[in-house]
Design a protein around this motif. Structure first.
Motif, PDB file in Angstrom:
ATOM      1  N   GLY A 112       0.800  -1.214   0.000  1.00 12.33           N
ATOM      2  CA  GLY A 112       0.000   0.000   0.000  1.00 12.33           C
ATOM      3  C   GLY A 112       0.832   1.261   0.000  1.00 12.33           C
ATOM      4  N   LYS A 113       0.200   2.335   0.434  1.00 15.20           N
ATOM      5  CA  LYS A 113       0.745   3.684   0.354  1.00 15.20           C
ATOM      6  C   LYS A 113       2.227   3.733   0.722  1.00 15.20           C
ATOM      7  N   GLY A 114       2.997   4.273  -0.223  1.00  8.55           N
ATOM      8  CA  GLY A 114       4.434   4.428  -0.035  1.00  8.55           C
ATOM      9  C   GLY A 114       5.266   3.302  -0.618  1.00  8.55           C
ATOM     10  N   ASN A 115       4.695   2.102  -0.737  1.00  8.12           N
ATOM     11  CA  ASN A 115       5.450   0.958  -1.254  1.00  8.12           C
ATOM     12  C   ASN A 115       5.754   1.106  -2.740  1.00  8.12           C
ATOM     13  N   VAL A 116       6.901   0.574  -3.131  1.00 10.67           N
ATOM     14  CA  VAL A 116       7.251   0.376  -4.537  1.00 10.67           C
ATOM     15  C   VAL A 116       7.399  -1.133  -4.700  1.00 10.67           C
ATOM     16  N   VAL A 117       6.648  -1.713  -5.640  1.00 11.74           N
ATOM     17  CA  VAL A 117       6.661  -3.156  -5.850  1.00 11.74           C
ATOM     18  C   VAL A 117       7.158  -3.436  -7.265  1.00 11.74           C
ATOM     19  N   ILE A 118       8.151  -4.314  -7.358  1.00 13.56           N
ATOM     20  CA  ILE A 118       8.697  -4.721  -8.649  1.00 13.56           C
ATOM     21  C   ILE A 118       8.291  -6.167  -8.871  1.00 13.56           C
ATOM     22  N   PHE A 119       7.547  -6.420  -9.946  1.00  8.14           N
ATOM     23  CA  PHE A 119       7.094  -7.762 -10.284  1.00  8.14           C
ATOM     24  C   PHE A 119       8.096  -8.371 -11.259  1.00  8.14           C
ATOM     25  N   GLU A 120       8.820  -9.371 -10.800  1.00 10.02           N
ATOM     26  CA  GLU A 120       9.861  -9.989 -11.606  1.00 10.02           C
ATOM     27  C   GLU A 120       9.257 -10.971 -12.615  1.00 10.02           C
ATOM     28  N   ASN A 121       9.926 -11.167 -13.730  1.00 14.09           N
ATOM     29  CA  ASN A 121       9.348 -11.938 -14.829  1.00 14.09           C
ATOM     30  C   ASN A 121       9.414 -13.447 -14.670  1.00 14.09           C
ATOM     31  N   HIS A 122      10.137 -13.963 -13.714  1.00 15.29           N
ATOM     32  CA  HIS A 122      10.110 -15.412 -13.482  1.00 15.29           C
ATOM     33  C   HIS A 122       8.899 -15.795 -12.627  1.00 15.29           C
ATOM     34  N   GLN A 123       8.130 -14.788 -12.215  1.00 13.85           N
ATOM     35  CA  GLN A 123       6.942 -14.998 -11.405  1.00 13.85           C
ATOM     36  C   GLN A 123       5.706 -14.481 -12.134  1.00 13.85           C
ATOM     37  N   ALA A 124       4.547 -14.927 -11.660  1.00 13.96           N
ATOM     38  CA  ALA A 124       3.264 -14.404 -12.137  1.00 13.96           C
ATOM     39  C   ALA A 124       2.536 -13.839 -10.915  1.00 13.96           C
ATOM     40  N   HIS A 125       1.633 -12.894 -11.159  1.00  9.07           N
ATOM     41  CA  HIS A 125       0.944 -12.248 -10.043  1.00  9.07           C
ATOM     42  C   HIS A 125      -0.528 -11.998 -10.365  1.00  9.07           C
ATOM     43  N   ARG A 126      -1.299 -11.790  -9.313  1.00  8.16           N
ATOM     44  CA  ARG A 126      -2.685 -11.344  -9.437  1.00  8.16           C
ATOM     45  C   ARG A 126      -3.017 -10.530  -8.197  1.00  8.16           C
ATOM     46  N   PHE A 127      -3.988  -9.655  -8.376  1.00  8.14           N
ATOM     47  CA  PHE A 127      -4.438  -8.822  -7.275  1.00  8.14           C
ATOM     48  C   PHE A 127      -5.633  -9.522  -6.639  1.00  8.14           C
ATOM     49  N   ALA A 128      -5.425 -10.031  -5.437  1.00  7.43           N
ATOM     50  CA  ALA A 128      -6.417 -10.866  -4.771  1.00  7.43           C
ATOM     51  C   ALA A 128      -7.478 -10.036  -4.057  1.00  7.43           C
ATOM     52  N   GLU A 129      -7.089  -8.889  -3.576  1.00 11.16           N
ATOM     53  CA  GLU A 129      -8.028  -8.030  -2.855  1.00 11.16           C
ATOM     54  C   GLU A 129      -7.573  -6.596  -3.077  1.00 11.16           C
ATOM     55  N   SER A 130      -8.472  -5.791  -3.590  1.00 10.22           N
ATOM     56  CA  SER A 130      -8.100  -4.432  -3.923  1.00 10.22           C
ATOM     57  C   SER A 130      -9.234  -3.483  -3.584  1.00 10.22           C
ATOM     58  N   GLY A 131      -8.916  -2.473  -2.835  1.00 13.51           N
ATOM     59  CA  GLY A 131      -9.887  -1.430  -2.539  1.00 13.51           C
ATOM     60  C   GLY A 131      -9.623  -0.246  -3.444  1.00 13.51           C
ATOM     61  N   LYS A 132      -9.894   0.917  -2.951  1.00 15.20           N
ATOM     62  CA  LYS A 132      -9.613   2.123  -3.723  1.00 15.20           C
ATOM     63  C   LYS A 132      -8.121   2.415  -3.607  1.00 15.20           C
ATOM     64  N   VAL A 133      -7.430   2.247  -4.716  1.00 17.76           N
ATOM     65  CA  VAL A 133      -5.987   2.391  -4.754  1.00 17.76           C
ATOM     66  C   VAL A 133      -5.624   3.467  -5.770  1.00 17.76           C
ATOM     67  N   LYS A 134      -4.613   4.246  -5.445  1.00 15.26           N
ATOM     68  CA  LYS A 134      -4.034   5.200  -6.390  1.00 15.26           C
ATOM     69  C   LYS A 134      -2.562   4.841  -6.494  1.00 15.26           C
ATOM     70  N   LYS A 135      -2.147   4.493  -7.725  1.00  9.64           N
ATOM     71  CA  LYS A 135      -0.758   4.081  -7.915  1.00  9.64           C
ATOM     72  C   LYS A 135      -0.290   4.405  -9.320  1.00  9.64           C
ATOM     73  N   VAL A 136       1.012   4.475  -9.474  1.00  8.06           N
ATOM     74  CA  VAL A 136       1.636   4.616 -10.779  1.00  8.06           C
ATOM     75  C   VAL A 136       2.061   3.221 -11.211  1.00  8.06           C
ATOM     76  N   ILE A 137       1.636   2.812 -12.404  1.00  7.78           N
ATOM     77  CA  ILE A 137       2.015   1.513 -12.951  1.00  7.78           C
ATOM     78  C   ILE A 137       2.981   1.767 -14.102  1.00  7.78           C
ATOM     79  N   LEU A 138       4.197   1.245 -13.944  1.00  5.15           N
ATOM     80  CA  LEU A 138       5.229   1.396 -14.962  1.00  5.15           C
ATOM     81  C   LEU A 138       5.514   0.041 -15.573  1.00  5.15           C
ATOM     82  N   LYS A 139       5.627  -0.003 -16.880  1.00  7.43           N
ATOM     83  CA  LYS A 139       6.040  -1.208 -17.592  1.00  7.43           C
ATOM     84  C   LYS A 139       7.412  -0.903 -18.179  1.00  7.43           C
TER      85      LYS A 139
END
Length: 150
Positions: A112-139
């Motif tokens: 959440g707020k303040g975190n920077v999350v890097i999703f590595e390519n040897h893994q897969a991900h999904r958002f299991a629970e999400s409320g009202k979120v404001k984030k920057v998504i970079l590819k």
């Protein structure tokens, strides 16, 4: 998945290299862009401001040519991540979308707020629970990438 506690930690660890500097340039520009409009910096990075509940579906999503960096400006969500080798492919990789989908279970983490999350390519991900979120998504392109804390 790499979870950093703050943007300052991200800047301290990833302070050199063109792609990392472009990430900071994109994040610095977020106050001047509209939500859900994609922008790019050069040919190695696209980004957008995401506001609202995260996209949820039953499958874990993986990428090969780009990895995701999410910088949380507000709100929280639960992310599930697993190594692709431990999952079952349900939709094969498509070069046009840079996506592949998997079934299975992974480890859940709350971010959440303040975190920077890097999703590595040897893994897969999904958002299991999400409320009202404001984030920057970079590819960010994987070419010439490295993770200095690995």
């Amino acid at each position: 998945m790499i979870i950093l506690e703050s943007l300052a930690e991200f800047q301290r660890i990833y302070h050199s290299g063109k792609k990392w500097l472009r990430c900071m340039e994109a994040i610095a520009n977020v106050e001047r862009i509209s939500p859900n409009v994609c922008h790019s910096i050069g040919d190695s990075l696209t980004y957008r401001l995401s506001v609202g509940a995260g996209r949820q579906h039953g499958w874990l999503e993986g990428n090969r040519r780009y990895f995701d960096v999410h910088y949380y400006l507000d709100g929280e969500e639960t992310v599930e991540v697993a190594d692709k080798r431990a999952l079952t492919t349900v939709a094969p990789y498509q070069d046009e979308t840079d996506r592949e989908f998997f079934s299975g279970e992974g480890e859940r983490r709350r971010v959440g707020k303040g975190n920077v999350v890097i999703f590595e390519n040897h893994q897969a991900h999904r958002f299991a629970e999400s409320g009202k979120v404001k984030k920057v998504i970079l590819k960010v392109t994987v070419e010439d990438s490295y993770f200095v804390n690995k």
